[in-house]
Design a protein around this motif. Sequence first.
Motif, mmCIF file in Angstrom:
data_model
loop_
_atom_site.group_PDB
_atom_site.id
_atom_site.type_symbol
_atom_site.label_atom_id
_atom_site.label_comp_id
_atom_site.label_asym_id
_atom_site.label_seq_id
_atom_site.Cartn_x
_atom_site.Cartn_y
_atom_site.Cartn_z
ATOM 1 N N ALA A 190 0.838 -1.207 0.000
ATOM 2 C CA ALA A 190 0.000 0.000 0.000
ATOM 3 C C ALA A 190 0.870 1.253 0.000
ATOM 4 N N GLU A 191 1.940 1.219 0.755
ATOM 5 C CA GLU A 191 2.857 2.362 0.786
ATOM 6 C C GLU A 191 3.536 2.553 -0.575
ATOM 7 N N GLU A 192 3.964 1.449 -1.196
ATOM 8 C CA GLU A 192 4.589 1.533 -2.526
ATOM 9 C C GLU A 192 3.645 2.151 -3.552
ATOM 10 N N LEU A 193 2.348 1.888 -3.404
ATOM 11 C CA LEU A 193 1.352 2.410 -4.346
ATOM 12 C C LEU A 193 1.078 3.903 -4.143
ATOM 13 N N GLY A 194 1.586 4.447 -3.048
ATOM 14 C CA GLY A 194 1.437 5.877 -2.811
ATOM 15 C C GLY A 194 0.409 6.262 -1.776
ATOM 16 N N TYR A 195 -0.228 5.272 -1.158
ATOM 17 C CA TYR A 195 -1.187 5.587 -0.100
ATOM 18 C C TYR A 195 -0.432 6.134 1.106
ATOM 19 N N ARG A 196 -1.138 6.962 1.893
ATOM 20 C CA ARG A 196 -0.468 7.702 2.966
ATOM 21 C C ARG A 196 -0.778 7.169 4.370
ATOM 22 N N HIS A 197 -1.887 6.477 4.526
ATOM 23 C CA HIS A 197 -2.196 5.969 5.855
ATOM 24 C C HIS A 197 -2.935 4.644 5.761
ATOM 25 N N LEU A 198 -2.914 3.927 6.885
ATOM 26 C CA LEU A 198 -3.608 2.649 7.004
ATOM 27 C C LEU A 198 -4.550 2.748 8.195
ATOM 28 N N LEU A 199 -5.829 2.501 7.935
ATOM 29 C CA LEU A 199 -6.866 2.590 8.962
ATOM 30 C C LEU A 199 -7.359 1.189 9.298
ATOM 31 N N ALA A 200 -7.491 0.889 10.593
ATOM 32 C CA ALA A 200 -7.927 -0.445 11.010
ATOM 33 C C ALA A 200 -9.141 -0.356 11.925
ATOM 34 N N TYR A 201 -10.108 -1.257 11.678
ATOM 35 C CA TYR A 201 -11.276 -1.392 12.544
ATOM 36 C C TYR A 201 -10.891 -2.191 13.793
ATOM 37 N N ASP A 202 -11.791 -2.196 14.785
ATOM 38 C CA ASP A 202 -11.502 -2.841 16.061
ATOM 39 C C ASP A 202 -12.680 -3.667 16.553
ATOM 40 N N HIS A 203 -12.403 -4.917 16.889
ATOM 41 C CA HIS A 203 -13.303 -5.712 17.737
ATOM 42 C C HIS A 203 -12.440 -6.686 18.514
ATOM 43 N N VAL A 204 -12.652 -6.764 19.821
ATOM 44 C CA VAL A 204 -11.872 -7.656 20.668
ATOM 45 C C VAL A 204 -12.470 -9.057 20.654
ATOM 46 N N LEU A 205 -13.795 -9.129 20.726
ATOM 47 C CA LEU A 205 -14.488 -10.417 20.779
ATOM 48 C C LEU A 205 -15.664 -10.425 19.823
ATOM 49 N N GLY A 206 -15.967 -11.604 19.319
ATOM 50 C CA GLY A 206 -17.160 -11.776 18.495
ATOM 51 C C GLY A 206 -18.171 -12.668 19.198
ATOM 52 N N ALA A 207 -19.436 -12.361 19.035
ATOM 53 C CA ALA A 207 -20.505 -13.142 19.665
ATOM 54 C C ALA A 207 -20.759 -14.437 18.888
ATOM 55 N N ASP A 208 -21.081 -15.481 19.610
ATOM 56 C CA ASP A 208 -21.396 -16.782 19.012
ATOM 57 C C ASP A 208 -22.905 -16.838 18.733
ATOM 58 N N PRO A 209 -23.311 -16.865 17.455
ATOM 59 C CA PRO A 209 -24.749 -16.903 17.140
ATOM 60 C C PRO A 209 -25.469 -18.125 17.680
ATOM 61 N N ALA A 210 -24.718 -19.206 17.933
ATOM 62 C CA ALA A 210 -25.351 -20.402 18.497
ATOM 63 C C ALA A 210 -25.801 -20.172 19.932
ATOM 64 N N VAL A 211 -25.155 -19.236 20.600
ATOM 65 C CA VAL A 211 -25.506 -18.901 21.981
ATOM 66 C C VAL A 211 -26.460 -17.709 22.021
ATOM 67 N N HIS A 212 -26.168 -16.713 21.184
ATOM 68 C CA HIS A 212 -26.981 -15.496 21.143
ATOM 69 C C HIS A 212 -27.986 -15.631 19.998
ATOM 70 N N GLN A 213 -29.097 -16.263 20.288
ATOM 71 C CA GLN A 213 -30.105 -16.552 19.274
ATOM 72 C C GLN A 213 -30.621 -15.257 18.631
ATOM 73 N N GLY A 214 -30.747 -15.282 17.296
ATOM 74 C CA GLY A 214 -31.220 -14.109 16.578
ATOM 75 C C GLY A 214 -30.156 -13.050 16.374
ATOM 76 N N TRP A 215 -28.892 -13.412 16.569
ATOM 77 C CA TRP A 215 -27.795 -12.448 16.422
ATOM 78 C C TRP A 215 -27.824 -11.830 15.023
ATOM 79 N N ALA A 216 -27.794 -10.498 14.985
ATOM 80 C CA ALA A 216 -27.915 -9.804 13.700
ATOM 81 C C ALA A 216 -26.764 -8.843 13.443
ATOM 82 N N GLY A 217 -25.713 -8.920 14.238
ATOM 83 C CA GLY A 217 -24.579 -8.018 14.042
ATOM 84 C C GLY A 217 -23.805 -8.343 12.783
ATOM 85 N N PRO A 218 -23.025 -7.395 12.251
ATOM 86 C CA PRO A 218 -22.252 -7.628 11.029
ATOM 87 C C PRO A 218 -21.066 -8.564 11.233
ATOM 88 N N TYR A 219 -20.649 -8.770 12.479
ATOM 89 C CA TYR A 219 -19.527 -9.651 12.789
ATOM 90 C C TYR A 219 -19.957 -10.650 13.845
#
Length: 288
Positions: free
Chosen positions: A26-55
């Motif tokens: 990415a740097e070689e291509l000329g981009y100037r910054h790298l942005l990263a999203y954050d999640h520490v834990l993901g919910a288990d849909p088998a436990v959380h019935q009806g889970w509708a989150g994107p992750y």
Amino acid sequence: MQIGVVFPQTEIGPGPAAVRGYAQRAEELGYRHLLAYDHVLGADPAVHQGWAGPYDVSTTFHEPLVMFGYLAAVSTLELVTGIIILPQRQTALVAKQAAEVDLLSGGRFRLGVGLGWNRVEYEALGQDFGTRGRRLEEQVTLLRRLWTERSLSYAGRFDRVTGAGLAPLPVQRPIPVWFGGRSEPAYRRIGRLADGWFPQVPPGPELDKARAVVAAAAAEAGRDPAQLGMEGRVTWRGDAGELAEAAGQWRQAGATHLSVNTMGAGLATGDDHLAALAEAAAALRVGR
């Protein structure tokens, strides 16, 4: 308008070579910054019935601050959290981690913060989901003091520091804090406290309304709204012309920064993401 990339957290896989190779290319291509999203834990849909989150529990996320310590040694990109879910983390520890990233990168760090939406994650990290907005405001005040004062005492509703401080202090004193958010309270918070912000809506009437709320809150707090940065985001869908048009709309809207996201485009490997970034760089005339 500074153009960077959204690190493809959910699609690049766990290996360090892919992380390093992505940032360096990415740097070689000329981009100037790298942005990263954050999640520490993901919910288990088998436990959380009806889970509708994107992750969920199967979605991969590299921890941004640890990853940035690694990338600081192999790239000169600006490193940006977009965003860290600040209220579910310990304030003094985030201050220390952010200061370390800033030191290792030579001051190439922007801390993006936000509230998050995942109650499961808040519970697991021992924090109250219902008070996250109020906690974030207090945290930002304390973070800035921790980054600029050798020793301090602070007594708030959520944090207490008695005669203590960080060593070493960061290069940037204070580190820039940018906010995410998509509500009127969030926009007012941005105007009062943020160095910049990440709109969650595209250019158009909704963005214009949000900017007006931000500007009014900044002015009311005695701040100059023109000094706040604004970072837009465009998503690669295989059409370079469409991407360039979307970037142009952000430029016209007054964005100071722009990130190119390649997730969700059906790309199978890190090399596929980099190939898309190369096409996007040509369309956006990155680095020219």
